[in-house]
Design an enzyme around this catalytic site. Structure first.
Site, short mmCIF file in Angstrom:
data_model
loop_
_atom_site.label_atom_id
_atom_site.label_comp_id
_atom_site.label_asym_id
_atom_site.label_seq_id
_atom_site.Cartn_x
_atom_site.Cartn_y
_atom_site.Cartn_z
N GLU A 275 -0.78 7.44 -0.77
CA GLU A 275 -1.79 7.67 -1.62
C GLU A 275 -1.38 9.16 -2.47
O GLU A 275 -1.97 9.71 -3.60
CB GLU A 275 -3.24 8.10 -0.81
CG GLU A 275 -3.19 9.09 0.16
CD GLU A 275 -2.64 8.52 1.53
OE1 GLU A 275 -1.85 7.55 1.67
OE2 GLU A 275 -3.55 8.86 2.51
N ARG A 276 -0.36 9.97 -1.87
CA ARG A 276 0.06 11.12 -2.51
C ARG A 276 0.94 11.01 -3.68
O ARG A 276 1.32 11.84 -4.28
CB ARG A 276 0.78 12.01 -1.35
CG ARG A 276 -0.26 12.46 -0.39
CD ARG A 276 0.26 13.34 0.54
NE ARG A 276 0.65 12.76 1.68
CZ ARG A 276 1.29 13.21 2.86
NH1 ARG A 276 1.54 14.42 2.86
NH2 ARG A 276 1.55 12.54 3.87
N LYS B 69 0.88 -1.19 0.02
CA LYS B 69 0.09 0.11 -0.10
C LYS B 69 1.10 1.17 0.15
O LYS B 69 1.39 1.52 0.97
CB LYS B 69 -0.68 -0.11 1.25
CG LYS B 69 -2.11 0.97 0.99
CD LYS B 69 -2.17 1.96 1.50
CE LYS B 69 -1.56 3.09 2.14
NZ LYS B 69 -1.45 4.47 1.84
N CYS C 112 13.89 11.26 6.20
CA CYS C 112 13.91 10.76 7.66
C CYS C 112 15.50 10.80 8.30
O CYS C 112 15.52 10.81 9.45
CB CYS C 112 13.37 9.50 7.91
SG CYS C 112 14.29 8.08 7.01
N SER D 145 5.29 8.51 9.75
CA SER D 145 5.24 9.38 10.74
C SER D 145 5.23 8.64 12.11
O SER D 145 4.37 7.63 12.17
CB SER D 145 4.35 10.50 10.72
OG SER D 145 2.92 9.80 10.77
P1 NAD Z 1 2.31 9.24 6.87
O1 NAD Z 1 2.52 8.73 8.47
O2 NAD Z 1 1.42 10.38 6.72
O3 NAD Z 1 2.03 8.07 5.96
C1 NAD Z 1 2.42 6.93 5.88
C2 NAD Z 1 1.73 5.73 5.60
O4 NAD Z 1 0.64 5.61 6.51
C3 NAD Z 1 0.90 6.23 4.02
O5 NAD Z 1 0.79 4.89 3.34
C4 NAD Z 1 -0.37 6.59 4.62
O6 NAD Z 1 -1.63 6.02 3.93
C5 NAD Z 1 -0.69 5.84 6.03
N1 NAD Z 1 -1.64 6.70 6.87
C6 NAD Z 1 -1.64 7.95 7.01
N2 NAD Z 1 -2.33 8.15 8.01
C7 NAD Z 1 -2.80 6.93 8.67
C8 NAD Z 1 -3.80 6.68 9.61
N3 NAD Z 1 -4.24 7.75 10.61
N4 NAD Z 1 -4.09 5.20 9.97
C9 NAD Z 1 -3.43 4.42 9.20
N5 NAD Z 1 -2.55 4.65 8.03
C10 NAD Z 1 -2.28 5.90 7.99
O7 NAD Z 1 3.92 9.69 6.57
P2 NAD Z 1 4.22 10.60 5.52
O8 NAD Z 1 3.87 11.83 5.41
O9 NAD Z 1 3.75 9.96 4.17
O10 NAD Z 1 5.71 10.51 5.46
C11 NAD Z 1 6.47 11.14 6.14
C12 NAD Z 1 6.98 10.67 7.49
O11 NAD Z 1 7.54 9.46 7.36
C13 NAD Z 1 7.81 11.66 8.16
O12 NAD Z 1 7.51 11.55 9.44
C14 NAD Z 1 9.18 10.91 8.14
O13 NAD Z 1 10.20 11.08 9.20
C15 NAD Z 1 8.75 9.32 8.27
N6 NAD Z 1 9.75 8.43 7.45
C16 NAD Z 1 10.38 7.63 8.30
C17 NAD Z 1 11.48 6.94 7.64
C18 NAD Z 1 12.29 6.08 8.36
O14 NAD Z 1 12.89 5.23 7.99
N7 NAD Z 1 12.26 6.12 9.84
C19 NAD Z 1 11.74 7.05 6.03
C20 NAD Z 1 10.75 7.84 5.71
C21 NAD Z 1 10.04 8.49 6.06
#
Ligand code: NAD
Length: 496
Positions: free
Chosen positions: A183-184, A180, A288, A233
């Site tokens: 979605e963006r 999955k 990240c 996140s």
């Molecule tokens: P996000 O948490 O908004 O989304 C990540 C995924 O979770 C997406 O596929 C999204 O559809 C899903 N999602 C979002 N809200 C949800 C919810 N309420 N319930 C269930 N699923 C949900 O993250 P993002 O904005 O796409 O990415 C940026 C974040 O990812 C930053 O915090 C960054 O630090 C982190 N990140 C971490 C790493 C790492 O290795 N630790 C790597 C890349 C990005």
């Protein structure tokens, strides 16, 4: 906001070896962050669509797990070549939907390819171990077996790389897989799955379901999904880890970050400036592993501050496909206004805005979500912003009197994804490596991204789980250990 989708640009799902249009009633616009132009619509697929992907993956599993590892990796060799052949095309798709520069898009694809290459070593990496005569005439073996259906949920910031932290290892170990993506940014994986289709993987072995939180929760709740890999996140990572645990699944959940770099006065200041500038502002700070706080020690306070401000001011910001552009936009207008308001918060909490990237206007791209490089000087180490992930091109400077104080700042951070040190002292480097409370450590390195044959670590609120992505941890995560203790009566062997 969800909108009704025009028919031509709907992103399909890939289930059981076929492209299928989602029956979703809600679709999200995918926009080019540099132009504001709508380029596609992502379906918010339903739990029923997730269930059909799980059924397809479950049906493909028995035959796939019986396929010898040597045969399972042949499609991955073909995938490596297809990714190489299409790296420019995929790089352009990444720039279009994510905004990062073409060079950055290609660089992340290089890391994706490395993971495919490492997973091709599964016939060696998946081996167990054994010992004859654990008791007289009794032998014991540990063998690794795949889990079954596994799933990965990925973020927007590396549309090409992060899915490949998981997919190649999962299928090489004999599991069947559901992705999955964010979605963006659904278009990179749409194209990657068209390439996967050409590799000869049997139908149902890899599946793609587009959507948002309903798809995630359906995967977390489905009894046939055995393991969840998540990157995103921290609040969502926490949710995914807790719900996976409640449902008895194994989970590895990578969360957000706030990465510190310590600059000692004996560092090579020109090198440190260049590397830290790339780390803080590359991918518009949406990594990240981006450095977000630079802790200067002693006289580095002035030398580094002056040098980094000049380097940041000279970065060329624009649309990522243009030659010479070093930094693109942030992902959405909402993200731009969030980053800008956090800069204002920093100023309110006592920092001086040395370089202000707010209200950036790029000629011809006025509708883009651009924030230029920003430097906040003297951010109080105890301010709320010092602990808040900004995820934009903002570097905060904090001063410390010595290593003890600098390390104490890192210690109090809720995150532990990466920590770096710039120095020419081996003893300082050793102390830092030993004491820094983070999972990925850089010594004179700005983005300490582990190669595919090392685990992508992460501590504290940056990771929930035990086994990380990539390398041997991936094999551990995607297999179950079975121990066999065997005795054969002597009389039996005498018959022959
Ligand atoms: P996000 O948490 O908004 O989304 C990540 C995924 O979770 C997406 O596929 C999204 O559809 C899903 N999602 C979002 N809200 C949800 C919810 N309420 N319930 C269930 N699923 C949900 O993250 P993002 O904005 O796409 O990415 C940026 C974040 O990812 C930053 O915090 C960054 O630090 C982190 N990140 C971490 C790493 C790492 O290795 N630790 C790597 C890349 C990005």
């Amino acid at each position: 906001m969800p909108v009704a989708a025009p028919p031509t640009t709907k992103v399909p799902n890939f289930i059981d070896g076929r492209w299928v249009e989602s029956r979703a009633s809600e679709w999200l616009d995918v926009t080019n962050p540099a132009t504001g132009e709508t380029i596609a619509q992502t379906p918010l697929s339903s739990a029923a669509e997730v269930a059909s992907a799980v059924d397809a993956a479950a049906a493909a599993y028995p035959e796939w797990r019986r396929t010898p590892p040597e045969d399972r990796i042949q499609p991955l060799f073909r995938l490596k070549q297809l990714l190489e052949d299409h790296i420019d095309e995929l790089g352009r798709i990444i720039t279009r939907e994510n905004g990062k520069t073409f060079a950055e898009g290609k660089a992340e694809l290089r890391r994706a390819i490395e993971n495919v290459e490492v997973a091709c070593g599964i016939p060696m990496m998946m081996q167990g171990y054994n010992l004859e005569d654990v008791a007289r005439g009794i032998d014991e073996f540990m063998i690794r077996q795949p889990l079954g259906v596994v799933a990965a949920i990925t973020p927007f910031n590396f549309p090409g790389m992060i899915p490949f932290w998981f997919l190649p290892y999962a299928v090489a170990c004999g599991n069947t897989f559901i992705l999955k993506p964010s979605e963006r940014v659904p278009l990179t994986m749409r194209r990657a799955f068209e390439l996967l289709e050409q590799t000869g993987l049997p139908k149902g072995v890899v599946n793609l379901v587009n959507g948002g939180k309903d798809v995630v929760n359906a995967l977390l709740d489905h009894p046939k999904v055995r393991a969840i890999s998540f990157v995103g996140s921290t609040p969502v990572a926490r949710h995914v880890y807790a719900r996976s645990g409640a449902n008895g699944k194994r989970a590895q959940c990578q969360g957000g970050a706030k990465n510190h770099v310590i600059v000692l006065p004996d560092a090579d200041m020109a090198m440190a400036t260049q590397i830290i500038s790339d780390s803080a502002f590359g991918c518009a700070g949406q990594r990240c592993l981006a450095v977000s706080v630079a802790v200067t020690v002693g006289e580095a306070q002035k030398t580094f501050r002056d040098a980094i401000t000049e380097a940041a001011a000279n970065l060329r910001v624009g649309i990522g496909l243009d030659d010479g552009v070093q930094m693109g936009p942030v992902i959405t207008p909402k993200s731009k206004s969030r980053v800008e308001s956090l800069i204002a918060t920093g100023a309110k909490q006592g920092a001086k805005v040395l370089l202000d990237g707010r209200s950036a206007k790029i000629p011809k791209y006025e509708a883009g979500n651009f924030v230029k490089p920003t430097i906040l000087d003297n951010l109080p180490a105890t301010s709320e912003l010092a602990d808040t992930e900004i995820f934009g091109p903002v570097l905060s400077l904090i001063h410390a009197d010595g290593m003890d104080e600098a390390l104490a700042f890192l210690e109090r951070s809720p995150y532990g994804n990466q920590a770096s040190l710039f120095t020419s002292s081996g003893a300082a480097a050793r102390r830092f490596r030993y004491e820094a409370p983070a999972g990925n450590i850089g010594i004179n390195i700005g983005v300490a991204a582990p190669m595919a044959y090392f685990p992508f670590s992460g501590w504290k609120d940056s990771f929930f789980g035990i086994m990380h992505g990539q390398g041997r941890d991936a094999v551990e995560f995607y297999t179950e250990k079975k121990v066999v203790v065997e005795r054969w009566a002597k009389e039996h062997s005498r018959k022959f």
